[in-house]
Scaffold this active site. Structure first.
Site, PDB file in Angstrom:
ATOM      1  N   LYS A   6      39.324  48.655  50.543  1.00 32.52           N
ATOM      2  CA  LYS A   6      38.244  47.743  50.872  1.00 32.52           C
ATOM      3  C   LYS A   6      38.706  46.721  51.915  1.00 32.52           C
ATOM      4  O   LYS A   6      38.850  47.063  53.066  1.00 32.52           O
ATOM      5  CB  LYS A   6      37.726  47.093  49.586  1.00 32.52           C
ATOM      6  CG  LYS A   6      37.493  48.100  48.425  1.00 32.52           C
ATOM      7  CD  LYS A   6      36.426  49.131  48.743  1.00 32.52           C
ATOM      8  CE  LYS A   6      36.398  50.315  47.778  1.00 32.52           C
ATOM      9  NZ  LYS A   6      36.358  50.000  46.353  1.00 32.52           N
ATOM     10  N   TYR A  52      34.315  47.702  37.496  1.00 36.60           N
ATOM     11  CA  TYR A  52      34.096  48.684  38.563  1.00 36.60           C
ATOM     12  C   TYR A  52      33.766  50.068  37.970  1.00 36.60           C
ATOM     13  O   TYR A  52      34.401  50.503  37.006  1.00 36.60           O
ATOM     14  CB  TYR A  52      35.357  48.753  39.436  1.00 36.60           C
ATOM     15  CG  TYR A  52      35.327  49.863  40.446  1.00 36.60           C
ATOM     16  CD1 TYR A  52      34.456  49.818  41.526  1.00 36.60           C
ATOM     17  CD2 TYR A  52      36.138  50.977  40.301  1.00 36.60           C
ATOM     18  CE1 TYR A  52      34.407  50.848  42.449  1.00 36.60           C
ATOM     19  CE2 TYR A  52      36.103  52.021  41.225  1.00 36.60           C
ATOM     20  CZ  TYR A  52      35.231  51.939  42.294  1.00 36.60           C
ATOM     21  OH  TYR A  52      35.173  52.967  43.197  1.00 36.60           O
ATOM     22  N   ASP A  97      41.657  42.911  38.521  1.00 34.17           N
ATOM     23  CA  ASP A  97      41.262  43.681  39.701  1.00 34.17           C
ATOM     24  C   ASP A  97      40.765  42.672  40.732  1.00 34.17           C
ATOM     25  O   ASP A  97      39.693  42.096  40.588  1.00 34.17           O
ATOM     26  CB  ASP A  97      40.166  44.687  39.333  1.00 34.17           C
ATOM     27  CG  ASP A  97      39.770  45.573  40.520  1.00 34.17           C
ATOM     28  OD1 ASP A  97      39.938  45.137  41.676  1.00 34.17           O
ATOM     29  OD2 ASP A  97      39.275  46.691  40.280  1.00 34.17           O
ATOM     30  N   ARG A 146      58.572  60.693  47.278  1.00 38.48           N
ATOM     31  CA  ARG A 146      57.714  60.284  46.152  1.00 38.48           C
ATOM     32  C   ARG A 146      58.282  59.054  45.445  1.00 38.48           C
ATOM     33  O   ARG A 146      57.553  58.137  45.088  1.00 38.48           O
ATOM     34  CB  ARG A 146      57.535  61.456  45.170  1.00 38.48           C
ATOM     35  CG  ARG A 146      56.699  61.087  43.959  1.00 38.48           C
ATOM     36  CD  ARG A 146      56.138  62.257  43.151  1.00 38.48           C
ATOM     37  NE  ARG A 146      56.832  63.515  43.283  1.00 38.48           N
ATOM     38  CZ  ARG A 146      57.964  63.862  42.658  1.00 38.48           C
ATOM     39  NH1 ARG A 146      58.536  63.034  41.820  1.00 38.48           N
ATOM     40  NH2 ARG A 146      58.505  65.046  42.858  1.00 38.48           N
TER      41      ARG A 146
HETATM   42  C1  LIG Z   1      36.695  50.649  45.199  1.00 43.06           C
HETATM   43  C2  LIG Z   1      37.193  49.895  44.016  1.00 43.06           C
HETATM   44  C3  LIG Z   1      38.165  50.433  43.175  1.00 43.06           C
HETATM   45  C4  LIG Z   1      38.721  51.832  43.351  1.00 43.06           C
HETATM   46  O1  LIG Z   1      39.388  51.978  44.560  1.00 43.06           O
HETATM   47  P1  LIG Z   1      39.509  53.370  45.373  1.00 43.06           P
HETATM   48  O2  LIG Z   1      40.365  52.981  46.514  1.00 43.06           O
HETATM   49  O3  LIG Z   1      38.118  53.765  45.760  1.00 43.06           O
HETATM   50  O4  LIG Z   1      40.120  54.360  44.462  1.00 43.06           O
HETATM   51  C5  LIG Z   1      38.605  49.658  42.108  1.00 43.06           C
HETATM   52  N1  LIG Z   1      38.103  48.430  41.885  1.00 43.06           N
HETATM   53  C6  LIG Z   1      37.161  47.879  42.677  1.00 43.06           C
HETATM   54  C7  LIG Z   1      36.649  46.519  42.369  1.00 43.06           C
HETATM   55  C8  LIG Z   1      36.665  48.594  43.754  1.00 43.06           C
HETATM   56  O5  LIG Z   1      35.716  48.053  44.534  1.00 43.06           O
END
Ligand SMILES: *Cc1c(COP(=O)(O)O)cnc(C)c1O
Length: 377
Positions: free
Chosen positions: A192, A96, A167, A44
């Site tokens: 993504k 998001y 982000d 961890r």
């Molecule tokens: C999908 C997404 C997240 C969250 O990510 P997860 O891997 O689904 O927890 C945060 N910010 C953006 C812009 C996203 O597209």
């Protein structure tokens, strides 16, 4: 080293000369009985395979510190973890959906305030209070693809003693590196583009700030939402083709956006820089391309359900960034946690569709969109 090289070559120095790094699955490691210490002790806190991934993530972002989490939301939660009771975060209304949910449900429990602004481009000194500790930015915004001037936000926030978190999921370090523009921390959903094959959940946080790095290491150790070694390895491998994939996805998206914009039965399109000349200029000054997400809206007399049913290639599903094209309806899917007033403030119409463009042949994707538009009539 250019980013295409860094994505592939960062981990080449290892003792066996293996061109692919080993996977260390051990949850615990033997310690030296005298010092009761070792480079790695318990998974961890740290793990050699996760550490290798973190080395790659740091190299891509030009960061000193990187942290891999079990999802983008675990990474986002870590970014908010240093905040204390009474602190306030400024966010764009288009943030998001999962981040919106966190701010809406978890912030009140922790005595934090999230303050939404309709347009971060209009942020001024007057928006900051003595409690403002962070500005959280997404540029391009999701799903409106509106652009925020990162340098301007950094300058404003730092003047008021607030940090800037970005982000960067939609751009990835291939197209935009916010730390080099002065941002304090970058978070990504590696689920993504970084993972890129719709088969892995992961999150990444990078920073050059030692104090913040300490807080994110604590978030890994204390909250435990870390990325397992097998997934860390798969993400290392996936990142090697990230620049290639994104280049193809972006080229496809540019063609699809141009095509949809010309069609009279598509009443609106959204693409980075398409909102105004000013946003186009800002985006060009801070990013190397528009990315591969295109939003659009069908003419009122078209049947949305028939359109989506008729599509052969883009799957009707949330998420984005994978090699296969996906399409979703943000108002009812990715942004359903937002109240209708908040969605409307953010410019997310009920009929908006968001297309994540994959690496398929652009001609095939365009022909598919055209036949589905015909079927929707
Ligand atoms: C999908 C997404 C997240 C969250 O990510 P997860 O891997 O689904 O927890 C945060 N910010 C953006 C812009 C996203 O597209």
């Amino acid at each position: 080293m250019h980013i295409r090289t860094a994505a592939v070559q960062t981990l080449r120095e290892n003792e066996l000369g293996a061109v692919v790094p080993p996977v260390h699955l051990a949850s615990t490691f033997e310690l030296d009985p005298a010092t009761e210490d070792a480079p790695y002790a318990y998974q961890r806190g740290s793990n050699p395979t996760r550490a290798q991934l973190e080395t790659v993530l740091a190299a891509l972002d030009g960061a000193e510190h990187a942290f891999a989490f079990a999802s983008g939301m675990a990474a986002t939660a870590a970014v908010f973890s240093p905040l204390e009771v009474g602190d306030e975060v400024i966010l764009p209304a288009t943030v998001y959906g999962g981040t919106f949910r966190f701010v809406d449900r978890i912030f009140p429990q922790r005595g934090l305030t999230g303050r939404y602004v309709a347009d971060l481009g209009e942020l001024t000194d007057a928006d900051f209070t003595e409690h403002t500790r962070m500005v959280f930015v997404e540029t391009p915004a999701n799903p409106t693809l509106r652009i925020t001037d990162l340098r301007r936000i950094v300058e404003l926030a730092h003047r008021h003693g607030a940090i800037v978190a970005v982000d960067n999921t939609f751009m990835t370090p291939v197209l935009q590196r916010p730390l080099t523009l002065g941002a304090d921390v970058v978070v990504q959903s590696a689920t993504k583009y970084l993972a890129g094959h719709s088969d892995l959940l992961a999150g990444a946080v990078t920073t050059n700030n030692a104090g913040l790095a300490e807080a994110y290491a604590l978030a890994q150790k204390a909250s435990g939402g870390v990325l397992p070694p097998q997934d860390s390895f798969r993400l290392i491998q996936a990142i090697k083709t990230l620049p290639l994939r994104l280049e193809r996805q972006q080229a496809n998206a540019i063609r699809i956006h141009e095509h949809l914009r010309e069609r009279s039965d598509v009443t609106a399109t959204w693409f980075p820089g398409s909102h105004s000349e000013a946003e186009a200029r800002i985006h060009a000054s801070q990013a190397d391309g528009p990315g591969a997400v295109v939003s659009f809206e069908l003419a009122e007399d078209l049947d949305r359900v028939a359109f989506l049913r008729a599509l052969r290639y883009p799957a009707f599903a949330v998420s984005l960034g994978g090699v296969e094209s996906l399409i979703c309806r943000p108002a009812t899917m990715t942004h359903e946690a937002m109240a209708p007033e908040d969605r409307s403030l953010a410019g997310i119409g009920d009929e908006m569709l968001r297309l994540s463009v994959g690496i398929e042949d652009a001609d095939d994707l365009i022909a598919d969109l055209d036949q589905a538009l015909a079927a929707a009539r």
